[in-house]
Structures are given as C-alpha cells and as structure tokens.
Design a protein around this motif. Structure first.
Motif, PDB file in Angstrom:
ATOM      1  N   CYS A 213       6.583  -3.778   2.584  1.00 59.55           N
ATOM      2  CA  CYS A 213       5.923  -2.519   2.234  1.00 59.55           C
ATOM      3  C   CYS A 213       6.881  -1.354   2.450  1.00 59.55           C
ATOM      4  O   CYS A 213       6.881  -0.729   3.506  1.00 59.55           O
ATOM      5  CB  CYS A 213       4.686  -2.308   3.092  1.00 59.55           C
TER       6      CYS A 213
ATOM      7  N   VAL B   1       3.412   7.105   1.902  1.00 59.13           N
ATOM      8  CA  VAL B   1       2.523   5.961   1.706  1.00 59.13           C
ATOM      9  C   VAL B   1       3.298   4.686   2.025  1.00 59.13           C
ATOM     10  O   VAL B   1       4.453   4.536   1.650  1.00 59.13           O
ATOM     11  CB  VAL B   1       2.013   5.911   0.251  1.00 59.13           C
TER      12      VAL B   1
ATOM     13  N   CYS C 207       2.186   0.482   1.885  1.00 61.05           N
ATOM     14  CA  CYS C 207       1.147  -0.544   1.648  1.00 61.05           C
ATOM     15  C   CYS C 207      -0.217   0.087   1.374  1.00 61.05           C
ATOM     16  O   CYS C 207      -1.230  -0.313   1.941  1.00 61.05           O
ATOM     17  CB  CYS C 207       1.041  -1.497   2.820  1.00 61.05           C
ATOM     18  N   ASP C 208      -0.275   1.054   0.529  1.00 64.01           N
ATOM     19  CA  ASP C 208      -1.512   1.746   0.159  1.00 64.01           C
ATOM     20  C   ASP C 208      -2.187   2.446   1.327  1.00 64.01           C
ATOM     21  O   ASP C 208      -3.359   2.764   1.272  1.00 64.01           O
ATOM     22  CB  ASP C 208      -2.502   0.794  -0.512  1.00 64.01           C
ATOM     23  N   ASN C 209      -1.463   2.707   2.405  1.00 60.58           N
ATOM     24  CA  ASN C 209      -1.991   3.444   3.548  1.00 60.58           C
ATOM     25  C   ASN C 209      -1.218   4.743   3.679  1.00 60.58           C
ATOM     26  O   ASN C 209       0.011   4.748   3.663  1.00 60.58           O
ATOM     27  CB  ASN C 209      -1.840   2.646   4.853  1.00 60.58           C
TER      28      ASN C 209
ATOM     29  N   ARG D 249       6.365   6.965  -5.736  1.00 60.35           N
ATOM     30  CA  ARG D 249       5.662   5.765  -6.147  1.00 60.35           C
ATOM     31  C   ARG D 249       5.190   5.924  -7.568  1.00 60.35           C
ATOM     32  O   ARG D 249       4.784   6.909  -8.037  1.00 60.35           O
ATOM     33  CB  ARG D 249       4.464   5.512  -5.249  1.00 60.35           C
TER      34      ARG D 249
END
Length: 68
Positions: free
Chosen positions: A39, A49, A51-53, A68
């Motif tokens: 990630c 960001v 890993c989508d966090n 991204r």
C-alpha cells in the motif's frame, strides 16, 4: 554452585543468544515485503491516502507525493 559452573553457564547462554541474533539478521532483504510495497503512500487531492485509508491527520499532502 561453583563459580566456574556459573561462568560457563553464562558464557553458554551468551553464545546461544549471539547465534540466534546472527541467524535472525541474515534474512535476505529481498525476501521481506513491507507495508509500503503493498500500500504505497499516495495523494488524493490534498489528503494523504494509504490502502483507501486517509492518513496524515488532516495535514495537507506535499506535492512530491504521487497523485492517485
């Protein structure tokens, strides 16, 4: 317990610990996968960001972080 026995036991334990540490340190770096490989840190607008966090506690992401 005799002093000689005590010293030899201490020396044996120290040698065993050194061998264990040397064995653990000899793992090749190419075999290790890090969290950054899975990630990578990216930027979405002004947010960091991974890993989508959302990370970074709301701080503005620097422009050198890939978009991204």
């Amino acid at each position: 317990m005799h002093t000689t026995t005590r010293h030899s036991r201490w020396a044996t334990q120290a040698l065993a610990g050194a061998i264990i540490l040397a064995t653990l340190k000899s793992v090749p770096a190419s075999a290790q996968v890090t969290y950054d490989d899975i990630c990578p840190l990216t930027r979405l607008g002004t947010q960091l960001v991974r890993c989508d966090n959302l990370t970074g506690n709301g701080a503005t992401a620097p422009l050198w972080v890939p978009q991204r």
